[in-house]
Motif scaffolding. Structure first.
Motif, PDB file in Angstrom:
ATOM      1  N   CYS A  43       0.850  -1.190   0.000  1.00 20.04           N
ATOM      2  CA  CYS A  43       0.000   0.000   0.000  1.00 20.04           C
ATOM      3  C   CYS A  43       0.884   1.238   0.000  1.00 20.04           C
ATOM      4  CB  CYS A  43      -0.906  -0.005   1.223  1.00 20.04           C
ATOM      5  SG  CYS A  43      -1.929   1.469   1.374  1.00 20.04           S
ATOM      6  N   ARG A  44       0.583   2.205  -0.834  1.00 24.59           N
ATOM      7  CA  ARG A  44       1.386   3.427  -0.916  1.00 24.59           C
ATOM      8  C   ARG A  44       1.292   4.273   0.339  1.00 24.59           C
ATOM      9  NH1 ARG A  44       0.438   5.896  -6.868  1.00 24.59           N
ATOM     10  NH2 ARG A  44       1.526   4.257  -7.963  1.00 24.59           N
ATOM     11  N   HIS A  45       0.184   4.174   1.033  1.00 25.29           N
ATOM     12  CA  HIS A  45      -0.002   5.022   2.203  1.00 25.29           C
ATOM     13  C   HIS A  45       0.560   4.392   3.479  1.00 25.29           C
ATOM     14  CE1 HIS A  45      -1.692   8.150   4.659  1.00 25.29           C
ATOM     15  NE2 HIS A  45      -2.344   7.266   5.389  1.00 25.29           N
ATOM     16  N   CYS A  46       0.134   3.167   3.767  1.00 26.73           N
ATOM     17  CA  CYS A  46       0.519   2.565   5.044  1.00 26.73           C
ATOM     18  C   CYS A  46       1.603   1.495   4.915  1.00 26.73           C
ATOM     19  CB  CYS A  46      -0.703   1.977   5.737  1.00 26.73           C
ATOM     20  SG  CYS A  46      -1.453   0.587   4.856  1.00 26.73           S
TER      21      CYS A  46
ATOM     22  N   CYS B 137      -7.117   4.590   2.841  1.00 23.01           N
ATOM     23  CA  CYS B 137      -5.701   4.824   2.536  1.00 23.01           C
ATOM     24  C   CYS B 137      -5.555   5.602   1.231  1.00 23.01           C
ATOM     25  CB  CYS B 137      -4.937   3.501   2.433  1.00 23.01           C
ATOM     26  SG  CYS B 137      -4.332   2.894   4.007  1.00 23.01           S
ATOM     27  N   ARG B 138      -6.369   5.265   0.238  1.00 21.73           N
ATOM     28  CA  ARG B 138      -6.314   5.965  -1.045  1.00 21.73           C
ATOM     29  C   ARG B 138      -6.636   7.447  -0.850  1.00 21.73           C
ATOM     30  NH1 ARG B 138      -9.432   8.018  -4.857  1.00 21.73           N
ATOM     31  NH2 ARG B 138     -11.339   7.452  -3.796  1.00 21.73           N
ATOM     32  N   ARG B 139      -7.698   7.727  -0.118  1.00 10.30           N
ATOM     33  CA  ARG B 139      -8.093   9.118   0.115  1.00 10.30           C
ATOM     34  C   ARG B 139      -7.040   9.880   0.915  1.00 10.30           C
ATOM     35  NH1 ARG B 139     -14.571   8.746   1.304  1.00 10.30           N
ATOM     36  NH2 ARG B 139     -15.094   7.978  -0.759  1.00 10.30           N
ATOM     37  N   ALA B 140      -6.490   9.243   1.941  1.00  6.96           N
ATOM     38  CA  ALA B 140      -5.469   9.898   2.768  1.00  6.96           C
ATOM     39  C   ALA B 140      -4.224  10.198   1.946  1.00  6.96           C
ATOM     40  CB  ALA B 140      -5.122   9.016   3.964  1.00  6.96           C
ATOM     41  N   TRP B 141      -3.813   9.260   1.085  1.00  4.15           N
ATOM     42  CA  TRP B 141      -2.615   9.466   0.271  1.00  4.15           C
ATOM     43  C   TRP B 141      -2.815  10.617  -0.703  1.00  4.15           C
ATOM     44  CZ3 TRP B 141      -0.754   9.489  -4.684  1.00  4.15           C
ATOM     45  CH2 TRP B 141       0.625   9.414  -4.825  1.00  4.15           C
TER      46      TRP B 141
ATOM     47  N   LYS C  85      -3.093  -0.261  -5.723  1.00  9.33           N
ATOM     48  CA  LYS C  85      -2.045   0.603  -5.195  1.00  9.33           C
ATOM     49  C   LYS C  85      -2.274   0.902  -3.718  1.00  9.33           C
ATOM     50  CE  LYS C  85      -1.492   2.739  -9.681  1.00  9.33           C
ATOM     51  NZ  LYS C  85      -1.640   3.942 -10.479  1.00  9.33           N
ATOM     52  N   PHE C  86      -3.499   0.693  -3.246  1.00  6.67           N
ATOM     53  CA  PHE C  86      -3.849   0.992  -1.870  1.00  6.67           C
ATOM     54  C   PHE C  86      -4.605  -0.190  -1.279  1.00  6.67           C
ATOM     55  CE2 PHE C  86      -3.827   4.935  -4.311  1.00  6.67           C
ATOM     56  CZ  PHE C  86      -2.885   5.657  -3.607  1.00  6.67           C
ATOM     57  N   CYS C  87      -4.460  -0.367   0.034  1.00 11.00           N
ATOM     58  CA  CYS C  87      -5.122  -1.495   0.694  1.00 11.00           C
ATOM     59  C   CYS C  87      -6.594  -1.208   0.976  1.00 11.00           C
ATOM     60  CB  CYS C  87      -4.387  -1.869   1.985  1.00 11.00           C
ATOM     61  SG  CYS C  87      -4.380  -0.556   3.227  1.00 11.00           S
ATOM     62  N   SER C  88      -6.962   0.064   1.052  1.00 10.92           N
ATOM     63  CA  SER C  88      -8.350   0.415   1.342  1.00 10.92           C
ATOM     64  C   SER C  88      -8.677   1.780   0.751  1.00 10.92           C
ATOM     65  CB  SER C  88      -8.579   0.457   2.848  1.00 10.92           C
ATOM     66  OG  SER C  88      -7.828   1.505   3.423  1.00 10.92           O
TER      67      SER C  88
END
Length: 138
Positions: free
Chosen positions: A54-57, A77-81, A71-74
């Protein structure tokens, strides 16, 4: 070259894009992109260093799915990134307009032909009433 352009080059290179594609996206010379990549260890075949994570976590992503790789686990995470990296998005579809009903200026994303600032103005223009059509008895 600005710091934002440098960050975009790093990001796009990590995505697997070549020098020419990056140069055309950022309106830079291909040689400028090449030399920046060489100086910063981004030359050679572009590889995705975060593939499978995951790019964020940084958590491992579920494998065996069809379509484009995740690219993201959830969704969170996508929104936060994307919230922390707004300069990497190329949002060009914002249009400014004036509401035909109330005259208020508003911004529309993706629809340059939008006429009303909101649902209430649309209903008032269409039916001559305040509020939404749900308030009427059907």
């Amino acid at each position: 070259m600005t710091d934002m352009e440098k960050e975009k080059i790093r990001y796009l290179r990590g995505e697997g894009l070549g020098y020419k594609a990056i140069a055309s996206r950022l309106a830079l010379s291909e040689n400028t992109v090449k030399s920046f990549c060489r100086r910063n260890g981004l030359s050679g075949v572009a590889d995705k260093c975060m593939e499978g994570l995951c790019r964020h976590c940084g958590k491992p992503l579920a494998s065996g799915q069809r379509g484009k790789p995740k690219k993201f686990c959830s969704e969170s995470c996508r929104r936060a990134w994307w919230k922390s990296h707004p300069y990497l998005s190329e949002q060009r579809a914002y249009y400014r307009a004036a509401c035909e009903q109330c005259g208020k200026e508003f911004e529309s994303y993706g629809n340059k032909n939008r006429k009303y600032c909101g649902h209430a103005c649309y209903i008032k223009a269409r039916f001559g009433k305040e509020g939404s059509y749900d308030e009427r008895t059907i």
